[in-house]
Write an enzyme that holds these catalytic residues in place. Structure first.
Site, PDB file in Angstrom:
ATOM      1  N   SER A 131      37.568  35.666  34.000  1.00 60.32           N
ATOM      2  CA  SER A 131      37.457  35.110  35.350  1.00 60.32           C
ATOM      3  C   SER A 131      38.107  33.739  35.416  1.00 60.32           C
ATOM      4  CB  SER A 131      35.969  34.982  35.684  1.00 60.32           C
ATOM      5  OG  SER A 131      35.776  34.158  36.806  1.00 60.32           O
ATOM      6  N   TYR A 156      26.623  32.602  33.447  1.00 57.14           N
ATOM      7  CA  TYR A 156      27.591  33.690  33.680  1.00 57.14           C
ATOM      8  C   TYR A 156      28.994  33.248  33.262  1.00 57.14           C
ATOM      9  CZ  TYR A 156      31.273  36.088  36.154  1.00 57.14           C
ATOM     10  OH  TYR A 156      32.460  36.698  36.440  1.00 57.14           O
ATOM     11  N   LYS A 160      31.809  34.406  30.047  1.00 59.56           N
ATOM     12  CA  LYS A 160      33.245  34.743  30.103  1.00 59.56           C
ATOM     13  C   LYS A 160      34.027  33.886  29.105  1.00 59.56           C
ATOM     14  CE  LYS A 160      32.909  38.069  32.954  1.00 59.56           C
ATOM     15  NZ  LYS A 160      33.029  39.426  32.416  1.00 59.56           N
TER      16      LYS A 160
HETATM   17  N1  UFG Z   1      31.023  31.346  50.868  1.00 63.85           N
HETATM   18  C1  UFG Z   1      30.456  30.960  52.059  1.00 63.85           C
HETATM   19  N2  UFG Z   1      29.397  31.701  52.527  1.00 63.85           N
HETATM   20  C2  UFG Z   1      28.909  32.789  51.863  1.00 63.85           C
HETATM   21  C3  UFG Z   1      29.515  33.174  50.645  1.00 63.85           C
HETATM   22  C4  UFG Z   1      30.587  32.409  50.165  1.00 63.85           C
HETATM   23  O1  UFG Z   1      30.852  29.988  52.696  1.00 63.85           O
HETATM   24  O2  UFG Z   1      27.947  33.391  52.330  1.00 63.85           O
HETATM   25  C5  UFG Z   1      32.171  30.562  50.365  1.00 63.85           C
HETATM   26  C6  UFG Z   1      31.878  29.899  49.038  1.00 63.85           C
HETATM   27  O3  UFG Z   1      31.273  28.652  49.235  1.00 63.85           O
HETATM   28  C7  UFG Z   1      33.289  29.808  48.448  1.00 63.85           C
HETATM   29  C8  UFG Z   1      34.003  31.034  49.003  1.00 63.85           C
HETATM   30  O4  UFG Z   1      33.244  31.450  50.122  1.00 63.85           O
HETATM   31  O5  UFG Z   1      33.923  28.682  48.951  1.00 63.85           O
HETATM   32  C9  UFG Z   1      34.080  32.180  48.022  1.00 63.85           C
HETATM   33  O6  UFG Z   1      32.777  32.433  47.534  1.00 63.85           O
HETATM   34  P1  UFG Z   1      32.436  33.729  46.664  1.00 63.85           P
HETATM   35  O7  UFG Z   1      30.989  33.663  46.329  1.00 63.85           O
HETATM   36  O8  UFG Z   1      32.954  34.944  47.327  1.00 63.85           O
HETATM   37  O9  UFG Z   1      33.326  33.540  45.367  1.00 63.85           O
HETATM   38  P2  UFG Z   1      33.311  32.360  44.288  1.00 63.85           P
HETATM   39  O10 UFG Z   1      34.690  31.802  44.282  1.00 63.85           O
HETATM   40  O11 UFG Z   1      32.209  31.411  44.466  1.00 63.85           O
HETATM   41  O12 UFG Z   1      32.933  33.173  42.986  1.00 63.85           O
HETATM   42  C10 UFG Z   1      33.857  34.023  42.412  1.00 63.85           C
HETATM   43  C11 UFG Z   1      33.146  35.150  41.683  1.00 63.85           C
HETATM   44  C12 UFG Z   1      32.369  34.634  40.523  1.00 63.85           C
HETATM   45  C13 UFG Z   1      33.224  33.755  39.674  1.00 63.85           C
HETATM   46  C14 UFG Z   1      33.872  32.685  40.490  1.00 63.85           C
HETATM   47  C15 UFG Z   1      34.849  31.902  39.689  1.00 63.85           C
HETATM   48  O13 UFG Z   1      32.257  35.821  42.557  1.00 63.85           O
HETATM   49  O14 UFG Z   1      31.967  35.750  39.767  1.00 63.85           O
HETATM   50  O15 UFG Z   1      34.608  33.272  41.552  1.00 63.85           O
HETATM   51  O16 UFG Z   1      35.258  30.779  40.368  1.00 63.85           O
HETATM   52  F1  UFG Z   1      32.491  33.149  38.716  1.00 63.85           F
END
Ligand code: UFG
Length: 349
Positions: A131, A156, A160
């Site tokens: 990741s 988590y 990785k």
């Molecule tokens: N977000 C919102 N509202 C929500 C969900 C997400 O505003 O309800 C925002 C988050 O703050 C972030 C973006 O949308 O800015 C993406 O969020 P995600 O949760 O979809 O993805 P992440 O980038 O946080 O996480 C992903 C993977 C993880 C991994 C991570 C690595 O889901 O498994 O990338 O950076 F660890």
């Protein structure tokens, strides 16, 4: 690319989100696929969906990879396995903070068992799901594979990082060759809308939350933070269509199987190279769905990175792979999947 039809690939976590799309892609490339999954965070009916797309059932082992005996029995039964693609792992960032030992045990013991048993059975190739979380908050963008690995912000993420280290050390001495694919943010679904991301409870991730809000399962999207140093104040990510992610596994396998210049352990960024903000994602969804999405700007989510997107030149060049699908296709397929999911009943687990 030439592939031998007799080649069998073990896909662990093959009923999960990226795993199921990769099983389909492998089948399309003429591979025979064996699936192992303990169904702890996925559903048995995905096997029927995969079979519907590929026109045939694939051998399935409902085993936990932490059970080394069961894993050995699988390899004894399936003598033609030439490589494995290892997806099976827990993946919820927040849950991993609550249950660190569960995450370390599950994600690392399963990996070590797989490496050990593979070696025992002479299966010398592995593709590992890693990741972009290993980069943390990058100092410079886009991030290349040489960017520093930052201290993990969750157990988590640490599994990785540690997973990559375990593989690096083991491939040094075992004769196994491995490729780790560092995914950015996989979204979307297969064009058939038969397989896609299927959160067990309230989604943590943005796109499933958007589609569930649009269909009425969630009241409104909370946008986590609007005061970041980005053009519209919301976080930026490199969203990539899951079908493009699946294709990257075929490319990695091709490199492992058909190229002689492969190092014992290689890592590749799997993204599009383009970053989109949360608000841009909302707008893209509204455009393809024709719906207005109720959303609210709220506080930052703890542990979120401000912005991250990939430099994909290394994977483009060496894997001969490039993400093809647009943001519209990502959103369109995610929306189709959500709608189809809600128009059907199915037997669970
Ligand atoms: N977000 C919102 N509202 C929500 C969900 C997400 O505003 O309800 C925002 C988050 O703050 C972030 C973006 O949308 O800015 C993406 O969020 P995600 O949760 O979809 O993805 P992440 O980038 O946080 O996480 C992903 C993977 C993880 C991994 C991570 C690595 O889901 O498994 O990338 O950076 F660890």
């Amino acid at each position: 690319m030439t592939v031998n039809n007799k080649n069998t690939i073990l896909v662990t976590g093959g009923t999960g989100y990226i795993g199921s799309h990769t099983v389909v892609a492998l089948h399309e490339r003429g591979y025979r696929v064996v699936i192992a999954d303990n169904l702890s965070n996925s559903h048995r009916f995905m096997l029927d969906r995969i079979a519907e797309i590929t026109g045939q059932a694939h051998p399935f082992y409902a085993i936990d990879l932490c059970d080394k005996k069961a894993l050995k029995a699988l390899f004894e039964q399936e003598q033609d396995i030439v490589a494995s693609i290892h997806f099976a792992a827990f993946k919820a960032v927040g849950e991993s903070v609550e249950k660190p030992l569960t995450y370390y045990r599950n994600n690392l013991v399963s990996l070590m068992n797989l490496l050990e048993v593979q070696q025992q059975f002479g299966v010398a190739k592995l593709v590992f799901s890693s990741s972009c979380t290993v980069y943390g908050e990058p100092d410079t963008l886009p991030v290349t594979e040489d960017s520093p690995i930052k201290p993990a912000s969750s157990p988590y993420g640490n599994t990785k990082q540690m997973g990559e280290e375990i593989i690096a050390d083991f491939t040094n001495v075992s004769g196994i060759k491995a490729i780790a694919l560092r995914y950015f943010n996989p979204v979307g679904a297969h064009h058939s809308a038969l397989i896609g991301e299927y959160p067990n409870s309230v989604p943590n991730n943005l796109v499933p939350f958007i589609t569930q809000t649009a269909i009425g399962k969630q009241q409104e999207l909370k946008i986590f933070g609007s005061d970041y140093q980005t053009p519209d104040g919301t976080c930026i990510r490199d969203y990539i269509h899951v079908v493009d992610v699946a294709a990257a596994h075929i490319a990695a396998l091709d490199r492992l199987m058909n190229h002689t210049d492969v190092q014992a352990f290689e890592v590749y960024n799997i993204g599009t190279g383009t970053g989109y903000s949360v608000l841009e994602m909302v707008k893209a969804f509204e455009k393809v769905s024709g719906k207005t999405l109720p959303y609210r700007l709220t506080n930052r989510r703890q542990g979120d990175i401000e912005k991250v997107y990939a430099d994909t030149s290394h994977s483009n060049k060496v894997l001969h792979w490039k993400a093809q699908k647009s943001l519209e296709e990502m959103m369109h397929s995610a929306w189709l999947w959500e709608q189809k999911l809600n128009s059907q009943t199915h037997t669970s687990k």
